[in-house]
Design a protein around this motif. Structure first.
Motif, PDB file in Angstrom:
ATOM      1  N   PRO A 143       0.820  -1.219   0.000  1.00  0.00           N
ATOM      2  CA  PRO A 143       0.000   0.000   0.000  1.00  0.00           C
ATOM      3  C   PRO A 143       0.851   1.266   0.000  1.00  0.00           C
ATOM      4  O   PRO A 143       1.833   1.375   0.732  1.00  0.00           O
ATOM      5  CB  PRO A 143      -0.819  -0.117   1.290  1.00  0.00           C
ATOM      6  N   ARG A 144       0.472   2.218  -0.841  1.00  0.00           N
ATOM      7  CA  ARG A 144       1.127   3.519  -0.902  1.00  0.00           C
ATOM      8  C   ARG A 144       0.310   4.542  -0.115  1.00  0.00           C
ATOM      9  O   ARG A 144      -0.905   4.408   0.002  1.00  0.00           O
ATOM     10  CB  ARG A 144       1.254   3.984  -2.349  1.00  0.00           C
ATOM     11  N   ALA A 145       0.931   5.565   0.382  1.00  0.00           N
ATOM     12  CA  ALA A 145       0.315   6.762   0.985  1.00  0.00           C
ATOM     13  C   ALA A 145      -1.028   6.469   1.655  1.00  0.00           C
ATOM     14  O   ALA A 145      -1.083   5.957   2.764  1.00  0.00           O
ATOM     15  CB  ALA A 145       0.200   7.869  -0.054  1.00  0.00           C
ATOM     16  N   ASP A 146      -2.143   6.789   0.948  1.00  0.00           N
ATOM     17  CA  ASP A 146      -3.470   6.665   1.555  1.00  0.00           C
ATOM     18  C   ASP A 146      -4.131   5.323   1.244  1.00  0.00           C
ATOM     19  O   ASP A 146      -5.337   5.175   1.418  1.00  0.00           O
ATOM     20  CB  ASP A 146      -4.374   7.808   1.088  1.00  0.00           C
ATOM     21  N   GLN A 147      -3.356   4.340   0.821  1.00  0.00           N
ATOM     22  CA  GLN A 147      -3.934   3.049   0.448  1.00  0.00           C
ATOM     23  C   GLN A 147      -3.967   2.079   1.622  1.00  0.00           C
ATOM     24  O   GLN A 147      -3.161   2.164   2.558  1.00  0.00           O
ATOM     25  CB  GLN A 147      -3.145   2.407  -0.689  1.00  0.00           C
ATOM     26  N   VAL A 148      -4.923   1.137   1.527  1.00  0.00           N
ATOM     27  CA  VAL A 148      -4.972   0.006   2.449  1.00  0.00           C
ATOM     28  C   VAL A 148      -4.785  -1.273   1.639  1.00  0.00           C
ATOM     29  O   VAL A 148      -5.178  -1.346   0.475  1.00  0.00           O
ATOM     30  CB  VAL A 148      -6.305  -0.047   3.222  1.00  0.00           C
ATOM     31  N   LEU A 149      -4.163  -2.263   2.254  1.00  0.00           N
ATOM     32  CA  LEU A 149      -4.013  -3.576   1.635  1.00  0.00           C
ATOM     33  C   LEU A 149      -5.102  -4.476   2.202  1.00  0.00           C
ATOM     34  O   LEU A 149      -5.167  -4.693   3.415  1.00  0.00           O
ATOM     35  CB  LEU A 149      -2.633  -4.161   1.939  1.00  0.00           C
ATOM     36  N   ILE A 150      -5.953  -4.984   1.315  1.00  0.00           N
ATOM     37  CA  ILE A 150      -7.089  -5.798   1.735  1.00  0.00           C
ATOM     38  C   ILE A 150      -6.802  -7.268   1.452  1.00  0.00           C
ATOM     39  O   ILE A 150      -6.445  -7.637   0.328  1.00  0.00           O
ATOM     40  CB  ILE A 150      -8.367  -5.373   0.988  1.00  0.00           C
ATOM     41  N   ARG A 151      -6.906  -8.101   2.485  1.00  0.00           N
ATOM     42  CA  ARG A 151      -6.857  -9.549   2.297  1.00  0.00           C
ATOM     43  C   ARG A 151      -8.253  -9.976   1.892  1.00  0.00           C
ATOM     44  O   ARG A 151      -9.182  -9.972   2.700  1.00  0.00           O
ATOM     45  CB  ARG A 151      -6.418 -10.243   3.586  1.00  0.00           C
ATOM     46  N   VAL A 152      -8.443 -10.282   0.616  1.00  0.00           N
ATOM     47  CA  VAL A 152      -9.764 -10.582   0.075  1.00  0.00           C
ATOM     48  C   VAL A 152     -10.196 -11.972   0.545  1.00  0.00           C
ATOM     49  O   VAL A 152      -9.469 -12.951   0.359  1.00  0.00           O
ATOM     50  CB  VAL A 152      -9.761 -10.515  -1.463  1.00  0.00           C
ATOM     51  N   ARG A 153     -11.374 -12.046   1.133  1.00  0.00           N
ATOM     52  CA  ARG A 153     -11.935 -13.329   1.590  1.00  0.00           C
ATOM     53  C   ARG A 153     -13.035 -13.834   0.666  1.00  0.00           C
ATOM     54  O   ARG A 153     -13.255 -15.040   0.561  1.00  0.00           O
ATOM     55  CB  ARG A 153     -12.487 -13.170   3.007  1.00  0.00           C
ATOM     56  N   ALA A 154     -13.718 -12.921   0.000  1.00  0.00           N
ATOM     57  CA  ALA A 154     -14.792 -13.315  -0.921  1.00  0.00           C
ATOM     58  C   ALA A 154     -14.942 -12.256  -1.996  1.00  0.00           C
ATOM     59  O   ALA A 154     -14.736 -11.066  -1.754  1.00  0.00           O
ATOM     60  CB  ALA A 154     -16.115 -13.507  -0.172  1.00  0.00           C
ATOM     61  N   THR A 155     -15.271 -12.705  -3.184  1.00  0.00           N
ATOM     62  CA  THR A 155     -15.562 -11.814  -4.298  1.00  0.00           C
ATOM     63  C   THR A 155     -16.699 -12.450  -5.095  1.00  0.00           C
ATOM     64  O   THR A 155     -17.305 -13.422  -4.631  1.00  0.00           O
ATOM     65  CB  THR A 155     -14.293 -11.570  -5.148  1.00  0.00           C
ATOM     66  N   THR A 156     -17.025 -11.914  -6.250  1.00  0.00           N
ATOM     67  CA  THR A 156     -18.135 -12.447  -7.033  1.00  0.00           C
ATOM     68  C   THR A 156     -17.761 -12.517  -8.507  1.00  0.00           C
ATOM     69  O   THR A 156     -16.754 -11.953  -8.937  1.00  0.00           O
ATOM     70  CB  THR A 156     -19.400 -11.574  -6.896  1.00  0.00           C
ATOM     71  N   VAL A 157     -18.592 -13.207  -9.270  1.00  0.00           N
ATOM     72  CA  VAL A 157     -18.528 -13.160 -10.731  1.00  0.00           C
ATOM     73  C   VAL A 157     -19.838 -12.567 -11.217  1.00  0.00           C
ATOM     74  O   VAL A 157     -20.911 -13.089 -10.917  1.00  0.00           O
ATOM     75  CB  VAL A 157     -18.317 -14.557 -11.349  1.00  0.00           C
ATOM     76  N   THR A 158     -19.757 -11.460 -11.940  1.00  0.00           N
ATOM     77  CA  THR A 158     -20.941 -10.768 -12.449  1.00  0.00           C
ATOM     78  C   THR A 158     -20.992 -10.856 -13.965  1.00  0.00           C
ATOM     79  O   THR A 158     -19.995 -11.167 -14.624  1.00  0.00           O
ATOM     80  CB  THR A 158     -20.923  -9.292 -12.035  1.00  0.00           C
ATOM     81  N   SER A 159     -22.160 -10.556 -14.514  1.00  0.00           N
ATOM     82  CA  SER A 159     -22.300 -10.540 -15.969  1.00  0.00           C
ATOM     83  C   SER A 159     -21.411  -9.467 -16.585  1.00  0.00           C
ATOM     84  O   SER A 159     -20.919  -9.632 -17.716  1.00  0.00           O
ATOM     85  CB  SER A 159     -23.767 -10.319 -16.353  1.00  0.00           C
ATOM     86  N   ALA A 160     -21.169  -8.371 -15.865  1.00  0.00           N
ATOM     87  CA  ALA A 160     -20.287  -7.318 -16.375  1.00  0.00           C
ATOM     88  C   ALA A 160     -18.873  -7.853 -16.571  1.00  0.00           C
ATOM     89  O   ALA A 160     -18.221  -7.568 -17.591  1.00  0.00           O
ATOM     90  CB  ALA A 160     -20.283  -6.132 -15.419  1.00  0.00           C
TER      91      ALA A 160
END
Length: 323
Positions: free
Chosen positions: A25-42
């Motif tokens: 992470p730089r400056a104002d960034q956070v590092l997120i440990r992703v636990r779940a995401t999705t698959v969308t039509s987009a």
């Protein structure tokens, strides 16, 4: 870190699991440990290079480097913060939307703390939180912000059993509207349970000949058009499309100049206010979260095939567990 990327437009077979460096992470960034995401039509459209005009952004012949790891919605934990971060802390659970940067199909993702994310309510699981973001906030933007749906108005949702439609039914009901939905007959019971007062099975019924008139028609699947819907809109009603944005943006500008029903759409959506509203409804346990199927990251190609089939109900979730 593990991630899933694609280097060429095509079928789900273009998706491959790879090891990438964990971002810092730089400056104002956070590092997120992703636990779940999705698959969308987009995202499935992005994988295929559709619509054609989208390649101007994503890449003309192949996806640009910044778009090769998909994933729009996420839920996870703050693993590290940049030196300028003031609002979020390591260990906090967060959920949100990656925006044009995509990238949530990976174990870690860096985002500015000012991006479209917020802390997760304690009563919500990662899988549920990830499955709410894009669907609810899109519905909020169109029904609350653009249409300004009021108590006692009548709303029709076309595509009522999908990831946006299931939240649109609930949100329109929450705003006090009489709500009708359009979906296949096999999903009619679900849409009724979500709050719809009437459901049209599009395989056997035609909503334009039902005698009903609507203050807002929210088309989340491109299953209709303003020309087709105009006759069943009230004099001050609006048609709200989420697809064919180039054409519908022109129609929105044209109909704004004349009396009668209008097209209202917007290509960019500010997620912050919608996320705040979503968080409160989740705290109050006011939303039903519909998850069709859940896959591990290693099976994400199967998730894309299911979404490509056009038969998903609600959301398709990807879990990202520790090795």
């Amino acid at each position: 870190m593990r991630a899933v990327k694609f280097d060429a437009y095509g079928t789900p077979d273009t998706l491959t699991q790879v090891d990438l460096p964990t971002p810092v992470p730089r400056a104002d960034q956070v590092l997120i440990r992703v636990r779940a995401t999705t698959v969308t039509s987009a995202e499935c459209g992005m994988r295929q290079g559709k619509p054609d005009w989208g390649r101007v952004i994503i890449g003309l012949r192949r996806p640009r480097r910044g778009f090769r790891v998909l994933g729009l919605e996420f839920a996870g934990d703050i693993a590290a913060v940049g030196p300028a971060v003031r609002q979020l802390r390591v260990g906090e659970r967060v959920f949100g939307f990656t925006g044009f940067g995509v990238g949530a199909n990976a174990e870690y993702k860096c985002l500015s703390e000012r991006a479209s994310l917020t802390t997760m309510p304690g009563n919500v699981a990662y899988t549920d939180a990830a499955a709410t973001v894009d669907g609810f906030t899109t519905a909020w933007h169109f029904l609350h912000d653009l249409a300004n749906v009021q108590n006692g108005q009548k709303v029709l949702v076309i595509g009522a059993s999908g990831s946006i439609g299931t939240y649109a039914i609930q949100l329109a009901k929450y705003l006090g509207a009489v709500v009708h939905g359009v979906c296949s007959g096999r999903n009619a019971k679900l849409v009724e349970e979500l709050g719809a007062d009437r459901v049209f099975d599009y395989t056997v019924e035609e909503f334009t000949t039902s005698g009903e008139r609507y203050d807002a028609i929210f088309d989340v699947v491109g299953g209709s058009s303003f020309t087709r819907c105009r006759s069943v809109l009230t004099p001050r009603g609006c048609y709200l499309p989420t697809t064919n944005l180039a054409v519908n943006t022109l129609l929105a500008a044209a109909t704004a100049l004349i009396r009668g029903p209008r097209v209202r759409t917007r290509m960019s959506v500010d997620k912050h206010a919608a996320l705040a509203a979503l968080r409160e409804l989740l705290i109050e346990d006011r939303l039903q979260i519909i998850i069709d199927r859940t896959y591990p990251l290693s099976k994400i190609a199967e998730a894309h095939r299911h979404v490509d089939s056009g038969h998903k109900v609600g959301n398709v979730v990807i879990t990202i567990e520790d090795d």
